[in-house]
Design a protein around this motif. Structure first.
Motif, PDB file in Angstrom:
ATOM      1  N   UNK A   3      -5.741 -20.519  12.253  1.00 34.47           N
ATOM      2  CA  UNK A   3      -5.763 -21.074  10.894  1.00 34.47           C
ATOM      3  C   UNK A   3      -6.589 -20.190   9.967  1.00 34.47           C
ATOM      4  N   UNK A   4      -7.776 -19.787  10.423  1.00 36.65           N
ATOM      5  CA  UNK A   4      -8.643 -18.938   9.594  1.00 36.65           C
ATOM      6  C   UNK A   4      -8.003 -17.576   9.329  1.00 36.65           C
ATOM      7  N   UNK A   5      -7.340 -17.010  10.325  1.00 33.29           N
ATOM      8  CA  UNK A   5      -6.665 -15.721  10.135  1.00 33.29           C
ATOM      9  C   UNK A   5      -5.555 -15.849   9.104  1.00 33.29           C
ATOM     10  N   UNK A   6      -4.798 -16.930   9.160  1.00 30.38           N
ATOM     11  CA  UNK A   6      -3.728 -17.148   8.166  1.00 30.38           C
ATOM     12  C   UNK A   6      -4.294 -17.336   6.774  1.00 30.38           C
ATOM     13  N   UNK A   7      -5.390 -18.098   6.667  1.00 34.82           N
ATOM     14  CA  UNK A   7      -6.025 -18.308   5.360  1.00 34.82           C
ATOM     15  C   UNK A   7      -6.518 -16.980   4.792  1.00 34.82           C
ATOM     16  N   UNK A   8      -7.129 -16.172   5.624  1.00 30.30           N
ATOM     17  CA  UNK A   8      -7.652 -14.883   5.186  1.00 30.30           C
ATOM     18  C   UNK A   8      -6.521 -13.964   4.723  1.00 30.30           C
ATOM     19  N   UNK A   9      -5.446 -13.915   5.485  1.00 29.25           N
ATOM     20  CA  UNK A   9      -4.295 -13.076   5.115  1.00 29.25           C
ATOM     21  C   UNK A   9      -3.666 -13.551   3.811  1.00 29.25           C
ATOM     22  N   UNK A  10      -3.550 -14.861   3.642  1.00 28.10           N
ATOM     23  CA  UNK A  10      -2.967 -15.412   2.412  1.00 28.10           C
ATOM     24  C   UNK A  10      -3.851 -15.092   1.206  1.00 28.10           C
ATOM     25  N   UNK A  11      -5.163 -15.203   1.374  1.00 29.29           N
ATOM     26  CA  UNK A  11      -6.085 -14.894   0.288  1.00 29.29           C
ATOM     27  C   UNK A  11      -6.002 -13.420  -0.095  1.00 29.29           C
ATOM     28  N   UNK A  12      -5.958 -12.541   0.894  1.00 29.39           N
ATOM     29  CA  UNK A  12      -5.857 -11.106   0.623  1.00 29.39           C
ATOM     30  C   UNK A  12      -4.551 -10.790  -0.105  1.00 29.39           C
ATOM     31  N   UNK A  13      -3.449 -11.367   0.352  1.00 25.98           N
ATOM     32  CA  UNK A  13      -2.151 -11.128  -0.287  1.00 25.98           C
ATOM     33  C   UNK A  13      -2.150 -11.642  -1.727  1.00 25.98           C
ATOM     34  N   UNK A  14      -2.713 -12.814  -1.958  1.00 22.50           N
ATOM     35  CA  UNK A  14      -2.756 -13.377  -3.314  1.00 22.50           C
ATOM     36  C   UNK A  14      -3.595 -12.490  -4.235  1.00 22.50           C
ATOM     37  N   UNK A  15      -4.714 -11.983  -3.728  1.00 21.40           N
ATOM     38  CA  UNK A  15      -5.567 -11.106  -4.531  1.00 21.40           C
ATOM     39  C   UNK A  15      -4.825  -9.833  -4.919  1.00 21.40           C
ATOM     40  N   UNK A  16      -4.183  -9.200  -3.949  1.00 25.88           N
ATOM     41  CA  UNK A  16      -3.473  -7.946  -4.223  1.00 25.88           C
ATOM     42  C   UNK A  16      -2.324  -8.195  -5.194  1.00 25.88           C
ATOM     43  N   UNK A  17      -1.585  -9.277  -5.006  1.00 29.21           N
ATOM     44  CA  UNK A  17      -0.485  -9.589  -5.925  1.00 29.21           C
ATOM     45  C   UNK A  17      -0.996  -9.824  -7.345  1.00 29.21           C
ATOM     46  N   UNK A  18      -2.112 -10.527  -7.473  1.00 26.05           N
ATOM     47  CA  UNK A  18      -2.652 -10.843  -8.797  1.00 26.05           C
ATOM     48  C   UNK A  18      -3.248  -9.629  -9.493  1.00 26.05           C
ATOM     49  N   UNK A  19      -3.728  -8.676  -8.723  1.00 28.20           N
ATOM     50  CA  UNK A  19      -4.455  -7.550  -9.306  1.00 28.20           C
ATOM     51  C   UNK A  19      -3.828  -6.189  -8.990  1.00 28.20           C
ATOM     52  N   UNK A  20      -2.567  -6.148  -8.636  1.00 28.35           N
ATOM     53  CA  UNK A  20      -1.919  -4.902  -8.224  1.00 28.35           C
ATOM     54  C   UNK A  20      -1.995  -3.820  -9.298  1.00 28.35           C
ATOM     55  N   UNK A  21      -1.773  -4.178 -10.537  1.00 27.87           N
ATOM     56  CA  UNK A  21      -1.802  -3.187 -11.618  1.00 27.87           C
ATOM     57  C   UNK A  21      -3.196  -2.602 -11.778  1.00 27.87           C
ATOM     58  N   UNK A  22      -4.208  -3.448 -11.730  1.00 28.69           N
ATOM     59  CA  UNK A  22      -5.581  -2.978 -11.858  1.00 28.69           C
ATOM     60  C   UNK A  22      -5.972  -2.118 -10.652  1.00 28.69           C
ATOM     61  N   UNK A  23      -5.580  -2.526  -9.460  1.00 25.04           N
ATOM     62  CA  UNK A  23      -5.878  -1.747  -8.261  1.00 25.04           C
ATOM     63  C   UNK A  23      -5.220  -0.374  -8.339  1.00 25.04           C
ATOM     64  N   UNK A  24      -3.978  -0.327  -8.822  1.00 20.90           N
ATOM     65  CA  UNK A  24      -3.270   0.946  -8.979  1.00 20.90           C
ATOM     66  C   UNK A  24      -4.033   1.865  -9.930  1.00 20.90           C
ATOM     67  N   UNK A  25      -4.496   1.322 -11.055  1.00 23.94           N
ATOM     68  CA  UNK A  25      -5.240   2.122 -12.026  1.00 23.94           C
ATOM     69  C   UNK A  25      -6.554   2.637 -11.422  1.00 23.94           C
TER      70      UNK A  25
END
Length: 108
Positions: free
Chosen positions: A17-39
């Motif tokens: 459960x914790x591994x799934x939560x962590x993976x989901x949080x990481x994916x949500x962060x990258x999706x929300x901030x992909x443009x900024x991360x690219x820059x």
């Protein structure tokens, strides 16, 4: 015994459960901030190409993360590429104590 097996399976379920939560949080962060991360990545690449270096920092567990990032830049194992200059500031005891002495550890 049965209680111990149940406790172990509950523990294993908690790990999953914790591994799934962590993976989901990481994916949500990258999706929300992909443009900024690219820059940021492009800007870092440009600076490294001009002779710059990456400085990383953190305190507590984040200091360990900072050291890990610096090692990944300086000694790339997984990504086969040339080493890139990086410094983990938390590993420099002289710098930490000098700044603390000069700036006062209590100030925020």
């Amino acid at each position: 015994d049965a209680r111990r097996s149940l406790a172990i399976s509950e523990l294993a379920a908690g790990f999953v459960r914790k591994a799934r939560e962590s993976a989901a949080l990481a994916a949500a962060f990258v999706e929300a901030h992909a443009t900024m991360l690219d820059a940021c990545v492009r800007a870092l690449g440009e600076r490294l190409a001009r002779g710059g270096r990456l400085f990383v920092m953190g305190n507590g567990g984040s200091a360990c993360d900072a050291q890990h990032v610096a090692v990944e830049f300086l000694h790339p194992i997984i990504e086969k590429r040339r080493a890139l200059p990086a410094v983990a500031l938390p590993t420099d005891a002289a710098l930490l104590t000098a700044v603390g002495n000069d700036q006062d550890f209590q100030k925020r």
